[in-house]
Each structure stands twice: as structure tokens, then as C-alpha cells.
Design a protein around this motif. Structure first.
Motif, PDB file in Angstrom:
ATOM      1  N   UNK A  23     103.307  47.473  21.334  1.00 21.78           N
ATOM      2  CA  UNK A  23     103.780  46.316  20.567  1.00 21.78           C
ATOM      3  C   UNK A  23     102.847  45.118  20.740  1.00 21.78           C
ATOM      4  N   UNK A  24     101.730  45.110  20.009  1.00 27.34           N
ATOM      5  CA  UNK A  24     100.765  44.009  20.037  1.00 27.34           C
ATOM      6  C   UNK A  24      99.904  44.094  18.785  1.00 27.34           C
ATOM      7  N   UNK A  25      99.062  43.092  18.584  1.00 22.00           N
ATOM      8  CA  UNK A  25      98.083  43.112  17.500  1.00 22.00           C
ATOM      9  C   UNK A  25      96.689  43.175  18.110  1.00 22.00           C
ATOM     10  N   UNK A  26      95.698  43.679  17.366  1.00 18.50           N
ATOM     11  CA  UNK A  26      94.361  43.832  17.928  1.00 18.50           C
ATOM     12  C   UNK A  26      93.667  42.523  18.294  1.00 18.50           C
ATOM     13  N   UNK A  27      93.966  41.441  17.552  1.00 20.39           N
ATOM     14  CA  UNK A  27      93.310  40.159  17.836  1.00 20.39           C
ATOM     15  C   UNK A  27      94.178  39.026  17.312  1.00 20.39           C
ATOM     16  N   UNK A  28      94.078  37.876  17.990  1.00 21.12           N
ATOM     17  CA  UNK A  28      94.844  36.686  17.607  1.00 21.12           C
ATOM     18  C   UNK A  28      93.898  35.491  17.576  1.00 21.12           C
ATOM     19  N   UNK A  29      94.030  34.700  16.520  1.00 20.15           N
ATOM     20  CA  UNK A  29      93.264  33.465  16.422  1.00 20.15           C
ATOM     21  C   UNK A  29      94.148  32.298  16.828  1.00 20.15           C
ATOM     22  N   UNK A  30      93.584  31.400  17.630  1.00 15.50           N
ATOM     23  CA  UNK A  30      94.230  30.135  17.949  1.00 15.50           C
ATOM     24  C   UNK A  30      93.142  29.074  17.901  1.00 15.50           C
ATOM     25  N   UNK A  38      93.158  44.339  24.691  1.00 22.15           N
ATOM     26  CA  UNK A  38      92.286  45.306  25.352  1.00 22.15           C
ATOM     27  C   UNK A  38      91.913  46.416  24.391  1.00 22.15           C
ATOM     28  N   UNK A  39      90.631  46.692  24.303  1.00 16.80           N
ATOM     29  CA  UNK A  39      90.122  47.724  23.398  1.00 16.80           C
ATOM     30  C   UNK A  39      89.625  48.903  24.219  1.00 16.80           C
ATOM     31  N   UNK A  40      90.082  50.084  23.835  1.00 13.93           N
ATOM     32  CA  UNK A  40      89.638  51.324  24.475  1.00 13.93           C
ATOM     33  C   UNK A  40      88.446  51.880  23.699  1.00 13.93           C
ATOM     34  N   UNK A  79      87.931  44.238  15.741  1.00  9.67           N
ATOM     35  CA  UNK A  79      89.201  43.505  15.776  1.00  9.67           C
ATOM     36  C   UNK A  79      88.976  42.042  15.401  1.00  9.67           C
ATOM     37  N   UNK A  80      87.891  41.449  15.896  1.00 15.99           N
ATOM     38  CA  UNK A  80      87.565  40.068  15.537  1.00 15.99           C
ATOM     39  C   UNK A  80      87.303  39.973  14.036  1.00 15.99           C
ATOM     40  N   UNK A  81      86.495  40.877  13.512  1.00 19.33           N
ATOM     41  CA  UNK A  81      86.179  40.838  12.078  1.00 19.33           C
ATOM     42  C   UNK A  81      87.419  41.028  11.218  1.00 19.33           C
ATOM     43  N   UNK A  82      88.413  41.760  11.728  1.00 18.17           N
ATOM     44  CA  UNK A  82      89.650  41.943  10.953  1.00 18.17           C
ATOM     45  C   UNK A  82      90.392  40.624  10.767  1.00 18.17           C
ATOM     46  N   UNK A  83      90.138  39.661  11.654  1.00 24.41           N
ATOM     47  CA  UNK A  83      90.763  38.343  11.562  1.00 24.41           C
ATOM     48  C   UNK A  83      89.887  37.377  10.761  1.00 24.41           C
ATOM     49  N   UNK A 146      87.619  53.132  30.510  1.00 21.11           N
ATOM     50  CA  UNK A 146      87.196  51.745  30.355  1.00 21.11           C
ATOM     51  C   UNK A 146      88.085  51.040  29.330  1.00 21.11           C
ATOM     52  N   UNK A 147      88.265  49.733  29.523  1.00 22.62           N
ATOM     53  CA  UNK A 147      88.969  48.888  28.558  1.00 22.62           C
ATOM     54  C   UNK A 147      88.279  47.516  28.569  1.00 22.62           C
ATOM     55  N   UNK A 148      88.267  46.859  27.404  1.00 22.42           N
ATOM     56  CA  UNK A 148      87.535  45.607  27.290  1.00 22.42           C
ATOM     57  C   UNK A 148      88.278  44.604  26.415  1.00 22.42           C
ATOM     58  N   UNK A 149      88.231  43.327  26.833  1.00 23.89           N
ATOM     59  CA  UNK A 149      88.758  42.215  26.042  1.00 23.89           C
ATOM     60  C   UNK A 149      87.627  41.242  25.759  1.00 23.89           C
TER      61      UNK A 149
END
Length: 155
Positions: A23-30, A38-40, A79-83, A146-149
Motif C-alpha cells: 500500500x504505497x505509491x512509487x514516488x511522491x512530490x512535495x 524503495x525500488x527493487x 518512478x521520478x519520471x512518472x511524476x 538490494x533496495x534503493x530510495x
């Protein structure tokens, strides 16, 4: 030079955004920042390997894990580009947080996360230089090695 142009020059095609596994979204803008979840290292919807990183039989090699960290970074950029609609909206990469599922004897987490840092530098040049954490953990979602943010600042 445009970040999108540089990506093409490097022959890198960003993948489709990985579907969330909870239950989350790939990226959030603020404001002028985007924070990724976290991206696998999903490739075509599957993990290329599972398990702990370390030296020895039955472990994911540090060299392979470094490649997976690179894949995580590309997934995070997707994920960034999707936003934003374009990587050209990125002013700079601010922070990378990398997690490595580590065998208890493994202490090479920074070298693994270099796979992500290196590709960000190739794409963004000086704007890809970032603060970073490389953390060893017991286990990651889906037994990923591995996981990355990412945190990026927008123009």
C-alpha cells in the motif's frame, strides 16, 4: 545537455514503473522535491536474484549486487519520471539510500551501492553527485538482495 538526451546517448532505456507490492505509491512530490519509495531491481517484472550478498556459495556476489543496485537506480528514475514526465525536470540528485541484504560477514555495502551512484553520475554529471547511505540489513522485501530510495530536487 538534456538529461533525457544523455540517457539516450548512454543507450539506457528506463523501464516501466514497477507496480507497488503493498500500500504505497512509487514516488511522491512535495514542493520542489520527489521522494521515491524503495525500488527493487525488478527487470521485466521479476527479480534477477534473491538472497543475501556476500562471498561464498549460495550468496549473491558483490559484483552482481552492484549491477542490481544500478537497476534499482534506473527503476527509481522511472518512478521520478512518472511524476515529472521528464528527467529534464531534475535539478539534482540530493540523496541515495541503499539497503543491502547482507551475509553477517559482509561489510562491502558501499561498493554495492556504487552501482547506483555511478549510473546517476553518468546520467546527471555534477547534478548526480549526492549524499548517500549504504546500509546492511538482514532481509529485504521479496528476499531482494538490494533496495534503493532517491530524493531529487526539481528545477
Amino acid at each position: 545537455m538534456s538529461h533525457e538526451t544523455r540517457l539516450a546517448e548512454l543507450g539506457i532505456t528506463l523501464p516501466e514503473v514497477a507496480a507497488p507490492v503493498a500500500a504505497y505509491v512509487p514516488a511522491v512530490r512535495t514542493g520542489n522535491y520527489i521522494y521515491t519509495s524503495g525500488q527493487l531491481p525488478f527487470t521485466a517484472g521479476t527479480l534477477p536474484a534473491t538472497g543475501k550478498v556476500g562471498e561464498g556459495d549460495g550468496l549473491v556476489s558483490p559484483d552482481d549486487a552492484q549491477v542490481y543496485a544500478r537497476t534499482c537506480a534506473l527503476n527509481a528514475l522511472a518512478a521520478v519520471r512518472s511524476v515529472t514526465g521528464s528527467l529534464d525536470a531534475i535539478a539534482r540528485v540530493i540523496k541515495v539510500v541503499g539497503f543491502v541484504a547482507s551475509d553477517p560477514a559482509f561489510t562491502g555495502q558501499p561498493a554495492v551501492i556504487n552501482g547506483a551512484s555511478s549510473v546517476l553520475g553518468e546520467i546527471f554529471g555534477d547534478a548526480g553527485v549526492h549524499a548517500r547511505s549504504a546500509v546492511g540489513v538482514t532481509v529485504l522485501p521479496l528476499d531482494s538482495p538490494v533496495e534503493l530510495e532517491l530524493v531529487v530536487e526539481l528545477v
